[in-house]
Design an enzyme around this catalytic site. Structure first.
Site, PDB file in Angstrom:
ATOM      1  CE  LYS A  23      39.395  25.435  18.393  1.00  0.00           C
ATOM      2  NZ  LYS A  23      39.797  26.261  18.177  1.00  0.00           N
ATOM      3  N   GLY A  68      50.888  28.591  30.480  1.00  0.00           N
ATOM      4  CA  GLY A  68      51.193  28.394  28.116  1.00  0.00           C
ATOM      5  C   GLY A  68      51.260  30.210  28.474  1.00  0.00           C
ATOM      6  N   GLY A  94      51.961  32.003  25.787  1.00  0.00           N
ATOM      7  CA  GLY A  94      52.006  32.308  23.798  1.00  0.00           C
ATOM      8  C   GLY A  94      50.973  33.333  23.820  1.00  0.00           C
ATOM      9  CG  ASN A  95      49.558  34.257  19.780  1.00  0.00           C
ATOM     10  OD1 ASN A  95      50.539  35.384  19.600  1.00  0.00           O
ATOM     11  ND2 ASN A  95      49.914  33.373  18.893  1.00  0.00           N
ATOM     12  N   GLY A 122      48.845  33.405  26.508  1.00  0.00           N
ATOM     13  CA  GLY A 122      48.685  33.760  27.949  1.00  0.00           C
ATOM     14  C   GLY A 122      49.627  35.426  27.457  1.00  0.00           C
TER      15      GLY A 122
HETATM   16  P1  NAD Z   1      50.233  29.287  21.224  1.00  0.00           P
HETATM   17  O1  NAD Z   1      50.545  28.049  20.503  1.00  0.00           O
HETATM   18  O2  NAD Z   1      50.206  31.016  20.983  1.00  0.00           O
HETATM   19  O3  NAD Z   1      50.664  29.417  22.984  1.00  0.00           O
HETATM   20  C1  NAD Z   1      50.155  28.137  23.391  1.00  0.00           C
HETATM   21  C2  NAD Z   1      51.154  28.091  24.710  1.00  0.00           C
HETATM   22  O4  NAD Z   1      51.434  26.553  25.231  1.00  0.00           O
HETATM   23  C3  NAD Z   1      52.782  28.465  23.889  1.00  0.00           C
HETATM   24  O5  NAD Z   1      52.773  29.014  24.979  1.00  0.00           O
HETATM   25  C4  NAD Z   1      53.258  26.707  24.432  1.00  0.00           C
HETATM   26  O6  NAD Z   1      54.818  26.838  24.770  1.00  0.00           O
HETATM   27  C5  NAD Z   1      52.639  26.450  25.399  1.00  0.00           C
HETATM   28  N1  NAD Z   1      52.627  25.531  25.663  1.00  0.00           N
HETATM   29  C6  NAD Z   1      52.493  23.875  24.935  1.00  0.00           C
HETATM   30  N2  NAD Z   1      52.409  22.569  26.051  1.00  0.00           N
HETATM   31  C7  NAD Z   1      52.589  23.343  26.875  1.00  0.00           C
HETATM   32  C8  NAD Z   1      52.575  22.100  27.536  1.00  0.00           C
HETATM   33  N3  NAD Z   1      52.235  20.648  27.814  1.00  0.00           N
HETATM   34  N4  NAD Z   1      52.655  22.995  29.301  1.00  0.00           N
HETATM   35  C9  NAD Z   1      52.837  24.370  29.226  1.00  0.00           C
HETATM   36  N5  NAD Z   1      52.594  25.298  28.348  1.00  0.00           N
HETATM   37  C10 NAD Z   1      52.689  24.669  27.325  1.00  0.00           C
HETATM   38  O7  NAD Z   1      48.338  29.516  21.196  1.00  0.00           O
HETATM   39  P2  NAD Z   1      46.988  30.265  21.870  1.00  0.00           P
HETATM   40  O8  NAD Z   1      46.408  31.120  20.769  1.00  0.00           O
HETATM   41  O9  NAD Z   1      48.061  30.903  22.980  1.00  0.00           O
HETATM   42  O10 NAD Z   1      46.864  29.280  22.482  1.00  0.00           O
HETATM   43  C11 NAD Z   1      46.473  28.598  23.997  1.00  0.00           C
HETATM   44  C12 NAD Z   1      45.023  28.310  24.641  1.00  0.00           C
HETATM   45  O11 NAD Z   1      44.007  28.934  23.806  1.00  0.00           O
HETATM   46  C13 NAD Z   1      44.165  26.662  23.521  1.00  0.00           C
HETATM   47  O12 NAD Z   1      44.153  25.700  24.025  1.00  0.00           O
HETATM   48  C14 NAD Z   1      43.411  27.572  22.499  1.00  0.00           C
HETATM   49  O13 NAD Z   1      42.785  26.899  21.957  1.00  0.00           O
HETATM   50  C15 NAD Z   1      42.978  28.597  23.445  1.00  0.00           C
HETATM   51  N6  NAD Z   1      42.228  29.886  22.902  1.00  0.00           N
HETATM   52  C16 NAD Z   1      43.181  30.780  21.976  1.00  0.00           C
HETATM   53  C17 NAD Z   1      42.169  31.857  21.225  1.00  0.00           C
HETATM   54  C18 NAD Z   1      43.556  33.009  20.653  1.00  0.00           C
HETATM   55  O14 NAD Z   1      42.832  34.281  20.324  1.00  0.00           O
HETATM   56  N7  NAD Z   1      44.597  32.716  20.335  1.00  0.00           N
HETATM   57  C19 NAD Z   1      41.607  32.264  21.727  1.00  0.00           C
HETATM   58  C20 NAD Z   1      40.243  30.941  22.607  1.00  0.00           C
HETATM   59  C21 NAD Z   1      40.943  30.188  23.178  1.00  0.00           C
END
Ligand code: NAD
Length: 363
Positions: A75, A173, A175-176, A178
């Protein structure tokens, strides 16, 4: 930087990057490479620490192992705001500095995306989650992790007597991960009742209109501008009445401070390390089934590994479905028959495979 603890698995290498000229500070943790070169995302956050990166790299070791991938865990964390004006320059400098660190294959994570991976790939020749135009499988665009979470839900729901059709879902959350989880779960009949982002949250026990919420998030930047719902603080979604809770943002949001207020019967860890160890033990005591991160959210890295092996999107979706379903059954069964936390059951299986591979190596 805090002291990172080491154990029998790793970390194998910790690399710090510092360039005053490029205003770049970063840390890369290669946790274990017994199963192959490590794969893991690049997190961009002003608060990311070496300790957090090391914990996330360990999660990747376990995730890649139990998913049967030929990769170890790694990471990276870039200590910066995700919307920096000189993001391309920052990523290109980061990439140049990790050119020789070929045990680490970067992928997207919070604060980075397929465009960032294209810059890294141009500089180093290695990255996953690339844009489709250059032969990649853009895992966030495809919603790989959200798809995997919906497959996991389908297997886990019957164990807690929740009918997925009509189940109420709360998302921390949007983001991607959620957004994709909400969309794939909606296709299986689940109803999104709450969603949060960094600015706050909205809740409507009768259900949120997903299409409208997606539009509002895209148009205004936050879910809080959705009309027909109660507004609340971002962390309040963790304790709203619902059947399935999906933390999909930051680490350690479920802790002893809020665990007793959680009403969901099933928690799918979309985010990495979203609950403290004590809180996970407490959830088990409360009878809440919690599927750990490295099982539930493996969809993204499975797609990344399939891209690296030059497979198609169709192959990747099939692999995500097969492996996540199989592992969800496996760990729930083992945790119940051996009276262990699902995380402990999963860790035992994942570590066994890594230890076997380590026997064949002299480090
Ligand atoms: P992202 O940046 O697309 O989205 C993150 C979301 O979290 C955003 O909506 C942001 O506004 C929100 N956020 C940030 N701080 C916050 C808070 N304090 N309270 C509430 N919401 C908050 O990121 P992502 O790719 O969706 O990843 C989210 C999580 O999932 C991370 O922990 C990441 O490591 C994990 N993850 C992602 C993937 C992937 O394929 N993208 C795979 C496995 C795990």
């Amino acid at each position: 930087m805090e002291n990172v603890k080491t154990d029998e698995l790793g970390p194998l290498k910790i690399t710090y990057l510092h360039s005053q000229k490029a205003d770049l500070n970063a840390v890369i943790v290669v946790d274990n490479t017994a199963l192959g070169p490590s794969i893991g995302g690049v997190r961009v956050s002003p608060s990311v620490s070496a300790l957090e990166v090391a914990r996330l790299a360990r999660t990747m070791t376990l995730k890649n192992s139990i998913a049967g991938l030929p990769h170890g865990g790694g990471k990276a964390g870039i200590i910066a705001g995700p919307r920096r004006a000189d993001k391309e320059h920052m990523f290109r400098v980061f990439a140049k500095l990790i050119r020789g660190l070929d045990e680490y294959i970067p992928g997207p994570d919070m604060g980075s995306d397929e465009q960032c991976m294209e810059w890294v790939h141009e500089e180093t020749g290695r990255a996953t989650g690339l844009p489709a135009e250059i032969g990649g499988l853009p895992l966030d665009k495809y919603g790989a992790t959200g798809f995997g979470l919906s497959e996991c839900a389908q297997v886990a729901c019957p164990y807690v007597e929740v009918e997925l059709e009509g189940a109420k879902v709360a998302l921390h959350g949007f983001g991607n991960v959620g957004r994709a989880a909400a969309s794939f779960l909606a296709k299986k009949g689940a109803v999104l009742v709450a969603a949060s982002d960094s600015q706050g949250a909205v809740f409507n026990g009768e259900g949120l209109d997903l299409e409208e919420l997606l539009e509002i998030k895209k148009g205004t930047g936050s879910v809080i501008n959705y009309g027909d719902a109660t507004r609340m603080g971002a962390e309040d979604v963790l304790t709203v009445p619902c059947d399935i809770l999906i933390p999909a943002a930051t680490p350690d949001v479920i802790s002893m401070d809020n665990v007793h207020s959680i009403k969901a019967r099933l928690i799918l860890q979309g985010a990495n390390i979203p609950a403290t160890n004590e809180a996970e033990q407490e959830l088990a005591r409360m009878g809440i089934l919690c599927i750990p991160d490295f099982i539930a959210n493996a969809g993204g890295v499975i797609m990344a590994a399939m891209e690296y092996a030059r497979k198609t999107a169709e192959d990747a979706f099939k692999a995500i479905s097969d492996r996540i379903r199989q592992n969800t059954y496996l760990i729930i069964g083992k945790s119940r028959s051996e009276n262990k936390l699902p995380r402990t059951a999963a860790e035992e299986i994942a570590k066994e495979r890594v230890f076997e591979a380590m026997k064949a190596r002299d480090y």
